[in-house]
Design an enzyme around this catalytic site. Structure first.
Site, PDB file in Angstrom:
ATOM      1  CE  LYS A 151      -4.088  -1.964   0.641  1.00  0.00           C
ATOM      2  NZ  LYS A 151      -5.320  -1.757  -0.497  1.00  0.00           N
ATOM      3  CG  ASP A 180      -4.151  -0.688  -3.983  1.00  0.00           C
ATOM      4  OD1 ASP A 180      -4.736   0.343  -4.237  1.00  0.00           O
ATOM      5  OD2 ASP A 180      -4.903  -1.481  -3.384  1.00  0.00           O
ATOM      6  CD  GLU A 214      -4.956  -2.762  -6.631  1.00  0.00           C
ATOM      7  OE1 GLU A 214      -3.993  -3.909  -6.760  1.00  0.00           O
ATOM      8  OE2 GLU A 214      -5.847  -2.880  -5.699  1.00  0.00           O
ATOM      9  CG  ASP A 239      -9.083  -1.874  -6.646  1.00  0.00           C
ATOM     10  OD1 ASP A 239     -10.269  -2.550  -6.743  1.00  0.00           O
ATOM     11  OD2 ASP A 239      -8.700  -2.216  -5.293  1.00  0.00           O
ATOM     12  CE  LYS A 263     -11.121  -4.670  -3.338  1.00  0.00           C
ATOM     13  NZ  LYS A 263     -10.056  -4.477  -4.220  1.00  0.00           N
TER      14      LYS A 263
HETATM   15 MG    MG Z   1      -6.962  -1.798  -4.332  1.00  0.00          MG
END
Ligand code: MG
Length: 334
Positions: A151, A180, A214, A239, A263
């Site tokens: 992240k 991300d 991302e 995303d 997702k």
């Molecule tokens: Mg993500």
């Protein structure tokens, strides 16, 4: 006896006995993203039983800050349903309840199916944010992970770029790294990250591969991401911009041909997602929403069918929970 002109009566559609339970699981360590800190994962487990005794399990695992309904909205929906439901109930769930659409249709698809775990996937493991990542990747590497996600956009960018430098030097060059940002960068910061990743590739052939960044920018900055995707070699994956199938289709229509993170647990009906992916052959990465094995299996079934580029799936998240499900689960809930 019906006359030859009268329509053939439709056979009555089967009905299913419907039960549900809420569950709460605590993260082993709280999950830090640019959206804030997450301590517990709540979800709803669905059980459909037919008249022959077959059972289908489903899971509603919303993430409202990501664009799905809230857990309360999903619970309200479950409470208003009768105890006996039919496919008509399942296929009339409104589009503002995408996690419910997924949970109910996957329970229906799973009726009578054996829950065999799927093993032929490459998994991407989520590293903790900040410099903790520098100490965690080795354990995950030893467990067999070769793709990692880290992240960014959580701490100050200069600090993160320093950790990134150390991390890319430490990781074996056969590893792949995904970054991300959860929409937490501005345009200049995204340029800095993309430029840094491009440079890493140019400087050294034996550098770890940065697979993609991302969601660098917030959802509202779609055209900023489209512009960035045309200026750098490092790929961008959407995303948050493509949380539900409606959003995914809208980004596709506006010209996005980069990577889509899907997702499944919050993307709506599996059948509709399947149709869209088959029709457009999009470059998809399938990813977790910290669901239990129930939604995970349903999501991985879709990933197995629809991962045209064979990218690692983002389901390497077991190390984020203290307790794994045992053999009596989910039967023991009911
Ligand atoms: Mg993500």
């Amino acid at each position: 006896m019906p006359s030859p002109q009268s329509p053939v009566p439709n056979p009555p559609s089967p009905s299913y006995h419907f039960e549900f339970r809420t569950i709460t699981r605590k993260f082993a360590r709280s999950l830090v993203t640019s959206h804030g800190i997450w301590e517990t994962r709540e979800a709803i487990i669905l059980k459909l039983s037919d008249s022959t005794g077959k059972v289908g399990w489903g899971e509603i695992a919303p993430i409202s800050w990501f664009g799905s309904e809230t857990l309360e909205q999903a619970l309200d929906f479950c409470h208003q349903l009768p105890q006996e439901i039919t496919a008509a109930n399942i296929f009339s769930i409104p589009d503002n309840l995408p996690a419910c659409q997924f949970g109910f249709e996957s329970a229906l698809e799973g009726l009578g199916m054996r829950n065999c775990p799927m093993t032929n996937f490459q998994y991407s493991a989520l590293l903790p944010a900040g410099d903790t990542a520098l100490h965690q990747w080795q354990t995950l590497w030893q467990e067999g992970y070769r793709t990692f996600k880290w992240k960014i956009g959580v701490n100050h960018i200069s600090q993160e770029l320093q950790i990134f430098d150390l991390l890319t030097q430490a990781l074996p060059y056969t590893a792949k790294l995904r970054l991300d940002a959860n929409g937490g960068l501005n345009y200049e910061q995204a340029q800095l990250w993309l430029g840094t990743c491009d440079q890493l590739r140019k400087n050294s052939e034996s550098a770890v591969e940065i697979e993609f960044i991302e969601q660098p920018l917030p959802v509202a900055d779609f055209f900023g991401m489209l512009a960035l995707s045309q200026c750098y070699d490092t790929a961008i994956a959407l995303d948050e911009s493509v949380a539900t199938l409606q959003q995914l289709a809208a980004c596709y229509d506006k010209g996005w041909r980069g990577i889509f993170v899907i997702k499944p647990a919050i993307a709506g009906y599996p059948s509709r997602l399947r149709r869209f992916c088959q029709q457009h052959k999009i470059d998809a990465v399938f990813s977790s929403v910290f669901e239990t094995a129930i939604a995970r299996l349903a999501a991985l079934r879709l990933a197995a069918e629809l991962s045209y580029k064979n990218r690692a799936v983002g389901f390497g998240i077991n190390h984020f929970f203290t307790q794994a499900e045992d053999d009596t689960w989910p039967q023991s809930l009911f």
